[in-house]
Design a protein around this motif. Structure first.
Motif, PDB file in Angstrom:
ATOM      1  N   ALA A  83       0.825  -1.203   0.000  1.00 59.60           N
ATOM      2  CA  ALA A  83       0.000   0.000   0.000  1.00 59.60           C
ATOM      3  C   ALA A  83       0.862   1.257   0.000  1.00 59.60           C
ATOM      4  O   ALA A  83       0.549   2.245  -0.690  1.00 59.60           O
ATOM      5  N   ALA A  84       1.955   1.245   0.761  1.00 59.83           N
ATOM      6  CA  ALA A  84       2.820   2.429   0.827  1.00 59.83           C
ATOM      7  C   ALA A  84       3.450   2.710  -0.538  1.00 59.83           C
ATOM      8  O   ALA A  84       3.456   3.866  -1.010  1.00 59.83           O
ATOM      9  N   ARG A  85       3.983   1.679  -1.170  1.00 62.57           N
ATOM     10  CA  ARG A  85       4.619   1.892  -2.474  1.00 62.57           C
ATOM     11  C   ARG A  85       3.605   2.360  -3.510  1.00 62.57           C
ATOM     12  O   ARG A  85       3.857   3.284  -4.288  1.00 62.57           O
ATOM     13  N   SER A  86       2.423   1.717  -3.508  1.00 59.15           N
ATOM     14  CA  SER A  86       1.411   2.047  -4.515  1.00 59.15           C
ATOM     15  C   SER A  86       0.895   3.465  -4.338  1.00 59.15           C
ATOM     16  O   SER A  86       0.708   4.202  -5.317  1.00 59.15           O
ATOM     17  N   ALA A  87       0.643   3.861  -3.091  1.00 61.42           N
ATOM     18  CA  ALA A  87       0.156   5.219  -2.845  1.00 61.42           C
ATOM     19  C   ALA A  87       1.176   6.258  -3.282  1.00 61.42           C
ATOM     20  O   ALA A  87       0.833   7.281  -3.905  1.00 61.42           O
ATOM     21  N   ALA A  88       2.447   6.011  -2.965  1.00 58.16           N
ATOM     22  CA  ALA A  88       3.492   6.971  -3.357  1.00 58.16           C
ATOM     23  C   ALA A  88       3.604   7.066  -4.866  1.00 58.16           C
ATOM     24  O   ALA A  88       3.734   8.172  -5.425  1.00 58.16           O
ATOM     25  N   ARG A  89       3.535   5.941  -5.547  1.00 61.14           N
ATOM     26  CA  ARG A  89       3.638   5.961  -7.002  1.00 61.14           C
ATOM     27  C   ARG A  89       2.482   6.730  -7.626  1.00 61.14           C
ATOM     28  O   ARG A  89       2.651   7.515  -8.559  1.00 61.14           O
ATOM     29  N   PHE A  90       1.271   6.489  -7.087  1.00 60.22           N
ATOM     30  CA  PHE A  90       0.119   7.152  -7.673  1.00 60.22           C
ATOM     31  C   PHE A  90       0.183   8.661  -7.460  1.00 60.22           C
ATOM     32  O   PHE A  90      -0.063   9.462  -8.372  1.00 60.22           O
ATOM     33  N   MET A  91       0.529   9.100  -6.234  1.00 56.60           N
ATOM     34  CA  MET A  91       0.601  10.539  -5.982  1.00 56.60           C
ATOM     35  C   MET A  91       1.702  11.182  -6.803  1.00 56.60           C
ATOM     36  O   MET A  91       1.535  12.301  -7.326  1.00 56.60           O
ATOM     37  N   ALA A  92       2.847  10.490  -6.915  1.00 57.00           N
ATOM     38  CA  ALA A  92       3.932  11.050  -7.733  1.00 57.00           C
ATOM     39  C   ALA A  92       3.501  11.175  -9.186  1.00 57.00           C
ATOM     40  O   ALA A  92       3.757  12.200  -9.842  1.00 57.00           O
ATOM     41  N   ALA A  93       2.806  10.137  -9.688  1.00 50.80           N
ATOM     42  CA  ALA A  93       2.348  10.175 -11.079  1.00 50.80           C
ATOM     43  C   ALA A  93       1.336  11.289 -11.282  1.00 50.80           C
ATOM     44  O   ALA A  93       1.318  11.957 -12.332  1.00 50.80           O
ATOM     45  N   SER A  94       0.468  11.548 -10.278  1.00 50.90           N
ATOM     46  CA  SER A  94      -0.530  12.612 -10.414  1.00 50.90           C
ATOM     47  C   SER A  94       0.119  13.983 -10.479  1.00 50.90           C
ATOM     48  O   SER A  94      -0.473  14.940 -10.978  1.00 50.90           O
ATOM     49  N   LEU A 280      -1.721 -12.914  -4.339  1.00 46.20           N
ATOM     50  CA  LEU A 280      -1.413 -11.616  -3.736  1.00 46.20           C
ATOM     51  C   LEU A 280      -1.370 -11.787  -2.219  1.00 46.20           C
ATOM     52  O   LEU A 280      -2.406 -11.953  -1.578  1.00 46.20           O
ATOM     53  N   TYR A 281      -0.142 -11.786  -1.683  1.00 49.27           N
ATOM     54  CA  TYR A 281       0.027 -11.817  -0.224  1.00 49.27           C
ATOM     55  C   TYR A 281       1.345 -11.140   0.118  1.00 49.27           C
ATOM     56  O   TYR A 281       2.189 -10.880  -0.753  1.00 49.27           O
ATOM     57  N   GLY A 282       1.526 -10.830   1.388  1.00 45.60           N
ATOM     58  CA  GLY A 282       2.616  -9.969   1.809  1.00 45.60           C
ATOM     59  C   GLY A 282       4.003 -10.476   1.507  1.00 45.60           C
ATOM     60  O   GLY A 282       4.929  -9.684   1.307  1.00 45.60           O
ATOM     61  N   ALA A 283       4.191 -11.802   1.463  1.00 46.36           N
ATOM     62  CA  ALA A 283       5.530 -12.341   1.280  1.00 46.36           C
ATOM     63  C   ALA A 283       5.969 -12.385  -0.177  1.00 46.36           C
ATOM     64  O   ALA A 283       7.111 -12.745  -0.463  1.00 46.36           O
ATOM     65  N   LEU A 284       5.096 -12.023  -1.112  1.00 44.59           N
ATOM     66  CA  LEU A 284       5.473 -12.040  -2.526  1.00 44.59           C
ATOM     67  C   LEU A 284       6.429 -10.901  -2.846  1.00 44.59           C
ATOM     68  O   LEU A 284       6.418  -9.858  -2.187  1.00 44.59           O
ATOM     69  N   PRO A 285       7.257 -11.038  -3.878  1.00 44.55           N
ATOM     70  CA  PRO A 285       8.109  -9.926  -4.308  1.00 44.55           C
ATOM     71  C   PRO A 285       7.246  -8.745  -4.755  1.00 44.55           C
ATOM     72  O   PRO A 285       6.104  -8.930  -5.201  1.00 44.55           O
ATOM     73  N   PRO A 286       7.756  -7.532  -4.634  1.00 48.28           N
ATOM     74  CA  PRO A 286       6.969  -6.349  -5.037  1.00 48.28           C
ATOM     75  C   PRO A 286       6.453  -6.428  -6.464  1.00 48.28           C
ATOM     76  O   PRO A 286       5.339  -5.996  -6.745  1.00 48.28           O
ATOM     77  N   GLU A 287       7.257  -6.990  -7.376  1.00 52.96           N
ATOM     78  CA  GLU A 287       6.826  -7.062  -8.769  1.00 52.96           C
ATOM     79  C   GLU A 287       5.570  -7.925  -8.911  1.00 52.96           C
ATOM     80  O   GLU A 287       4.651  -7.581  -9.665  1.00 52.96           O
ATOM     81  N   ALA A 288       5.520  -9.034  -8.191  1.00 52.51           N
ATOM     82  CA  ALA A 288       4.346  -9.916  -8.259  1.00 52.51           C
ATOM     83  C   ALA A 288       3.129  -9.246  -7.641  1.00 52.51           C
ATOM     84  O   ALA A 288       2.004  -9.382  -8.143  1.00 52.51           O
ATOM     85  N   GLN A 289       3.335  -8.498  -6.561  1.00 48.58           N
ATOM     86  CA  GLN A 289       2.219  -7.777  -5.949  1.00 48.58           C
ATOM     87  C   GLN A 289       1.673  -6.721  -6.899  1.00 48.58           C
ATOM     88  O   GLN A 289       0.453  -6.576  -7.061  1.00 48.58           O
ATOM     89  N   ASP A 290       2.580  -5.971  -7.536  1.00 44.49           N
ATOM     90  CA  ASP A 290       2.147  -4.915  -8.473  1.00 44.49           C
ATOM     91  C   ASP A 290       1.375  -5.526  -9.640  1.00 44.49           C
ATOM     92  O   ASP A 290       0.386  -4.943 -10.114  1.00 44.49           O
ATOM     93  N   ARG A 291       1.822  -6.675 -10.120  1.00 39.88           N
ATOM     94  CA  ARG A 291       1.144  -7.324 -11.247  1.00 39.88           C
ATOM     95  C   ARG A 291      -0.285  -7.714 -10.857  1.00 39.88           C
ATOM     96  O   ARG A 291      -1.218  -7.589 -11.648  1.00 39.88           O
ATOM     97  N   ALA A 292      -0.456  -8.154  -9.610  1.00 45.07           N
ATOM     98  CA  ALA A 292      -1.783  -8.590  -9.166  1.00 45.07           C
ATOM     99  C   ALA A 292      -2.755  -7.422  -9.055  1.00 45.07           C
ATOM    100  O   ALA A 292      -3.946  -7.562  -9.352  1.00 45.07           O
ATOM    101  N   VAL A 293      -2.287  -6.238  -8.600  1.00 44.52           N
ATOM    102  CA  VAL A 293      -3.209  -5.118  -8.392  1.00 44.52           C
ATOM    103  C   VAL A 293      -3.415  -4.277  -9.638  1.00 44.52           C
ATOM    104  O   VAL A 293      -4.351  -3.475  -9.699  1.00 44.52           O
ATOM    105  N   SER A 294      -2.558  -4.437 -10.643  1.00 43.02           N
ATOM    106  CA  SER A 294      -2.675  -3.641 -11.864  1.00 43.02           C
ATOM    107  C   SER A 294      -3.780  -4.194 -12.753  1.00 43.02           C
ATOM    108  O   SER A 294      -4.229  -5.340 -12.612  1.00 43.02           O
TER     109      SER A 294
END
Length: 874
Positions: A83-94, A280-294
Motif C-alpha cells: 500500500a505504501a509503495r502504490s500510494a506513493a507511485r500514484f501521488m507522484a504520477a498525479s 497476492l500476499y505480503g511475502a510475494l516480491p513487489p513485482e508480483a504484488q504490483d502485477r496482481a493489483v494492476s
C-alpha cells in the motif's frame, strides 16, 4: 488504503505508472476545504471516509501547501508495504513526477526519498524508528495514520508515541487519523476531543450472495467451485479472499488445472484459457504484488487470490466479482506459554463489508460469501486490535528505549494486556535487552536499531563475534517468513538452510521465488548488521564446499538457541522434550531429530499439555555449557525423598528447568541435611519418629497438663511440627534417614521440654499408674486428655468408694471395669453410684459366667483381689 481512489469509472484509473491526469471531482474534494480549515485551527482531527472517497491520495497533496505546514514534511502511515509503495507511485504520477521527488516512500529494506521529498509514505514500523531517533520529529509538520481501523500494533504504538511527542516536544505537530470503518468517537476522545469529519464514498451497488448451507471439506475446493460459477455468470475480474499463502497455492493449482481442462469435476468445471491466476500476499516480491493489483492485459481476465492484504489497503483494478472465504489468519500470543501462533478466525462484519466493497469500486459488482446468512449474524462487528493478541516483545523494547517503564504512562486506544506485556519484559531481560530496572542496555539499543524482532536481533548480534553473523542473517530471513519447504514434514531447520543455498531437500519442494526473495532479504539484514553480503554469498556454492555446510549444520542449533533461549529442549526418557521454560514439547512424527538429546525449537504449536515442535535444530551439551555459561546455575539439592524415607544430596547444573548434569554429593552441608530431614518429618508426619508406648503416654500426659494450664508446653502434632527445629533439631546431628531416627529416645526428647519442677508436678498430678485396692499398679491411658482411662478388673476395686481423681483433684478418671476375661462390662466416672445401683445387675450377669470368681453382696466391705478369690486371711 485505496491507491486508485481517483479512478474514474471506465478510465485507466491512474494506477502505478499512470500519467498525471486527475479526475475533476471525488467525494473527498467536498470535504477538503473543511479539512484545511480544521487542520489550520486544531492540532488533531479524525477523518472517516468510505471506500472510494479518495482520502489516501488526495488528502496529503491537498494539505501540502498549507501555511501551518511551513514547508515541513508530511508522513503518511500505511499498514502494508504494498500500500505504501502504490500510494506513493500514484501521488507522484498525479504530479507528473517519479517517486523520490515531491512524494517518496520508506518501507523495510526499500526507501525512495530525495532532498525535495515533502510527502513520505511509510509503514508503521518505520515511524517508530524515526521517533526513536528524533522524538520531536523535527521537520515533520503532519503525521497521517491511514486505514487506522486495521488496528495494527505498530499503528497503535505510533499514535501513542506521537501523542506524547506532541504533548512534550511539539505542541504544533499535527495528527490526522483516517479510516473507512473506524468507530471514530473513541479515537477523537483519545486525541483530546478532536473534530470528526465524515466523507461519503462513491461505491457502485454490489449484489451479495450467501452460501445456502455451511461449507464442509477444504475451503479452497469450495472457493474454486464458486469462482468458476461466478465467472461464468458475470463479467470482469475476480478477487478471492483466502486466509493464507497455503490455501492460495492450493487454490491456484486447482484453477490452473481447470483452465487447462485437466481439473474436471474436482475443480467444478473448466475455465477459459484467457484467465490469469495471480496470487497476492505480503511475502510475494513487489513485482508480483504490483502485477496482481494492476489492470489486466488487453483481452485477458484475471483471478486474484489474496489474503486480507487486499481488504482495504489496496485497490485491485478491474474487479467486479468478490469471492470471500470468510476467514483470516491472525497472530495470537499466549502469556501462559510465552509462544505466539497464527490462528485462523472468522472475519468480522466490518472486514466482510470491506471485502465486498472491492467489487463496487469501478462498476456494479457481485459478492459471493461462503457462509450462510445465519452464520453472518453470528460474526463479530469489528476485528480485535492486533495489540490484544500479538507478541509484545518488540513493543516492550520500543517503550523501554522511549523511556517508558509502564505502558500506562502513554495514552492508548487499547492498552497492552498486562500478562502478555510482563512476559515480554521477562523475555527481554533474558535476551539482555533490559536490565533489572527495565532500562534498555546497550545491547538492547543495538537490537532495536537492527529493526528485527528482538529474538532475531539478539541472535545476529551474538553471532557476529563468533563469525556466524551471515548465517544468523540467513536464519533471520527464514524465520521471519513462511516455511520455504512446501509439504515437508521434517522439523529440521538445516534443510531450510540447504534450500536457501540451492541444494535439493530430502523431502518437500523449495519455493523458488521464496528462496530468491529470502536470499535477498538475508543480504539486506547483513548490510543492516554491518556485515558484507559477500559473507553469505561465498557459501552459495556450498554443494562443493562441505566444510561450509558442516559449519552451518553445527551452528544452526546454537543460533536458534540464542534467538529462542526459552525453547531450548532436553529429551526425556519417554521421548518427549522438556523446554527450558518448564513446558513440555514433543516431535509428533518419528524422524531423525526425534532422538536428539537437545534441540533448539524455533517454532512451536501451542496445543494441549505438550507443544508440538514444528521447526528445530540439534544442539550439543558442550554448546550450552560454553555459550550459556552465564545463565547456568549450579545448585546443591539436599532433599527428603519420600519413597526412600531418607535425605538425598545432589549437585546439579541447571539451565532454567533443564538439568544439564547431576551427581551425588557425598559431603553435603550438615545444616542442609538437618533441614531436609526435618522437612521430611513435617511432610510425612511425626509417625516417622520412634514413638514407644511410654513416649506416647508421656506426650498424652503433657497434653493433658497443657489442656488445663496453657503455660505448659503444647505437644500436639500441629505444635510439634511447627517447632521441629527447636525441640528435635539438637538430637538429629548426623542423621539422614528413618533408620537413623530410630536411634532417638523420644522419652528423653519429650522430657527435655520440661523443667525439673514441671517433671515433679507431672508425676504428682498426672501419674503414669494408679494403685488400686487390690494392690496392683494400673497404667492410665491419656490418649484422650479430657477423659483419662483406668482399665481395671472389677474385683480389684472392691472397697474403693469414690472415683480416683488426678490433676490436683480436678479431673475424675474414666473407669473401664473389666470382666475376669479382661473385657469391658461397665464405664463410669461415678464409682459410688455404680456400687449402689449398677453393680448388682453386673454381678448377676457375670456370676453365671464366672462362678469360680468372687462376687460379694457388699462390694464396699469386700476384700479387693487380683485373683479369682481373695487369699484366706491369717
Amino acid at each position: 488504503m485505496n491507491v486508485n481512489d481517483h479512478a474514474k469509472p471506465g478510465s485507466d484509473g491512474g494506477g502505478p505508472g499512470a500519467g498525471s491526469r486527475i479526475e475533476a471531482r471525488l467525494p473527498i474534494d467536498d470535504l477538503l476545504p473543511e479539512l484545511r480549515k480544521t487542520m489550520g485551527e486544531r492540532t488533531a482531527a479524525v477523518l472517516v471516509a468510505a471506500p472510494g472517497a479518495g482520502k489516501t491520495t488526495r488528502v496529503p497533496l491537498a494539505l501540502l501547501n498549507e501555511p501551518w505546514l511551513a514547508g515541513q514534511r508530511i508522513l503518511m502511515l500505511e499498514p502494508r508495504r504494498l500500500a505504501a509503495r502504490s500510494a506513493a507511485r500514484f501521488m507522484a504520477a498525479s504530479l507528473g513526477e517519479q517517486v523520490g521527488g515531491t512524494v517518496g516512500y520508506r518501507v523495510r529494506m526499500d526507501t525512495k526519498v530525495g532532498p525535495a521529498t515533502r510527502v513520505e509514505v511509510i509503514t508503521e514500523g518505520v515511524l517508530t524508528r524515526m521517533l526513536q531517533q528524533d522524538p520531536s520529529l523535527e521537520g515533520v509538520g503532519l503525521v497521517i495514520f491511514d486505514e487506522f481501523h486495521e488496528r495494527h500494533l505498530n499503528g497503535d504504538l505510533g499514535l501513542a508515541l506521537c501523542l506524547q511527542a506532541q504533548s512534550v516536544f511539539r505542541e504544533e505537530l499535527r495528527l490526522l487519523v483516517m479510516s473507512a470503518t473506524l468507530e471514530a468517537e473513541p479515537v477523537a476522545g483519545l486525541l483530546g476531543g478532536a473534530p470528526l469529519l465524515v466523507s461519503e464514498g462513491r461505491a457502485y451497488p454490489v449484489e451479495t450472495f450467501y452460501s445456502p448451507k455451511p461449507v464442509t471439506g477444504r475451503l479452497e475446493d469450495a472457493v474454486v467451485r464458486c469462482v468458476i460459477e461466478a465467472l461464468r455468470s458475470h463479467e470482469g475480474d475476480a478477487l478471492v479472499f483466502l486466509p493464507g499463502a497455503g490455501e492460495i497455492r492450493r487454490a491456484e493449482q486447482l484453477l490452473r488445472a481447470a483452465r487447462s481442462g485437466s481439473g474436471g469435476t474436482a475443480a467444478g468445471g473448466v475455465l477459459p484459457a484467457d484467465f490469469a491466476v495471480l496470487p497476492l500476499y505480503g511475502a510475494l516480491p513487489p513485482e508480483a504484488q504490483d502485477r496482481a493489483v494492476s489492470a489486466a492485459a488487453g483481452g485477458e481476465r484475471k483471478i486474484v487470490l489474496a489474503t486480507s492484504i487486499a481488504e482495504s489497503s489496496v485497490t485491485v483494478r478491474g474487479v467486479r466479482i468478490v469471492v470471500d472465504g470468510g476467514l483470516s489468519r491472525v497472530p495470537r500470543f499466549s502469556p501462559r506459554t510465552g509462544m505466539a501462533r497464527l490462528e485462523t478466525v472468522s472475519v468480522s462484519v466490518a472486514s466482510a463489508d470491506q471485502r465486498r466493497g472491492r467489487a463496487g469500486r469501478e462498476a456494479p459488482g457481485f459478492c459471493y460469501r461462503l457462509w450462510t446468512e445465519g452464520e453472518h449474524r453470528q460474526l463479530k462487528p469489528q476485528s480485535d486490535p492486533e495489540l490484544l493478541g500479538a507478541d509484545l516483545a518488540p513493543l516492550a523494547l520500543e517503550l523501554a528505549i522511549w523511556g517508558i517503564a509502564d505502558p500506562g504512562e502513554l495514552a492508548w486506544l487499547t492498552p497492552p494486556p498486562a500478562a502478555a506485556y510482563a512476559q515480554a519484559v521477562e523475555l527481554l531481560r533474558e535476551l539482555n535487552a533490559l536490565d533489572d530496572e527495565g532500562r534498555p542496555t546497550p545491547h538492547g539499543q543495538a537490537m532495536a536499531e537492527l529493526g528485527m524482532h528482538p529474538r532475531l536481533a539478539h541472535m545476529v548480534l551474538e553471532a557476529k563475534p563468533l563469525g556466524l553473523g551471515a548465517l544468523a542473517c540467513e536464519l533471520a530471513a527464514l524465520l521471519g517468513d513462511r516455511d520455504v519447504l512446501r509439504g515437508s514434514r521434517s522439523i529440521d531447520m538445516r534443510l531450510r538452510l540447504d534450500a536457501l543455498h540451492g541444494r535439493r531437500a530430502a523431502e518437500g519442494t523449495a519455493d523458488a521465488a521464496a528462496v530468491q526473495r529470502l536470499a535477498a532479504e538475508a543480504r539486506e539484514w547483513m548490510r543492516a548488521a554491518g556485515l558484507s553480503p559477500q559473507a553469505g554469498a561465498s557459501a552459495r556454492g556450498a554443494a562443493s564446499q562441505p566444510p561450509a555446510q558442516l559449519r552451518r549444520d553445527a551452528a544452526c542449533g546454537l543460533l536458534l538457541a540464542l534467538a529462542y533461549p526459552d525453547r531450548i529442549a532436553q529429551r526425556r526418557g519417554d521421548g518427549r522434550y522438556l523446554l527450558r521454560n518448564g513446558r513440555g514439547a514433543a516431535v509428533q512424527e518419528l524422524q531423525p531429530l526425534s532422538a536428539a538429546p537437545y534441540l533448539a525449537a524455533a517454532e512451536l504449536e501451542d496445543s494441549g499439555t505438550d507443544s508440538r515442535i514444528l521447526l528445530a535444530a540439534p544442539l550439543a551439551l558442550e554448546e550450552l555449557e560454553t555459550y550459556f555459561a552465564g545463565q547456568i546455575r549450579t545448585e546443591t539439592e539436599v532433599k527428603w525423598e519420600r519413597q526412600a524415607e531418607a535425605v538425598r544430596s545432589r549437585r546439579r547444573s541447571r539451565l532454567g528447568a533443564i538439568v544439564l548434569k547431576e551427581a551425588q554429593l557425598h559431603d553435603p552441608d550438615p545444616a542442609l541435611v538437618a533441614d531436609a530431614l526435618l522437612g521430611g518429618i513435617a511432610e510425612q508426619g511425626l509417625d516417622l519418629l520412634p514413638w514407644s508406648k511410654q513416649a506416647r503416654q508421656l506426650r498424652d500426659r503433657m497434653n493433658l497438663m497443657h489442656a488445663h494450664n496453657p503455660e505448659w508446653p503444647d505437644v500436639s502434632d500441629e505444635a510439634l511440627i511447627a517447632s521441629l527445629p527447636k525441640w528435635l533439631g539438637p538430637y538429629i546431628g548426623g542423621m539422614r534417614s528413618r533408620g537413623d531416627l530410630s536411634r532417638l529416645s523420644m522419652i528423653a526428647v519429650m522430657e527435655a521440654l520440661l523443667s525439673w519442677p514441671e517433671r515433679q508436678l507431672l508425676e504428682a498430678e498426672v501419674p503414669t499408674h494408679l494403685t488400686v485396692p487390690s494392690g496392683s499398679r494400673i497404667p492410665l491411658d491419656y490418649s484422650d486428655p479430657a477423659a483419662p482411662v483406668l482399665a481395671v478388673r472389677l474385683q480389684e476395686l472392691f472397697g474403693l468408694r469414690e472415683t480416683p481423681r488426678i490433676a490436683g483433684g480436678k479431673l475424675p478418671v474414666t473407669i473401664h471395669m473389666l470382666s475376669p476375661a479382661q473385657r469391658p462390662v461397665q464405664v463410669t466416672q461415678d464409682l459410688a453410684s455404680f456400687w449402689q445401683h449398677a453393680y448388682f445387675d453386673v454381678k448377676k450377669d457375670l456370676k453365671g459366667r464366672y462362678p469360680k470368681h468372687y462376687w460379694p453382696d457388699n462390694p464396699l466391705e469386700a476384700l479387693a483381689t487380683n485373683r479369682a478369690k481373695p487369699r484366706p486371711q491369717p
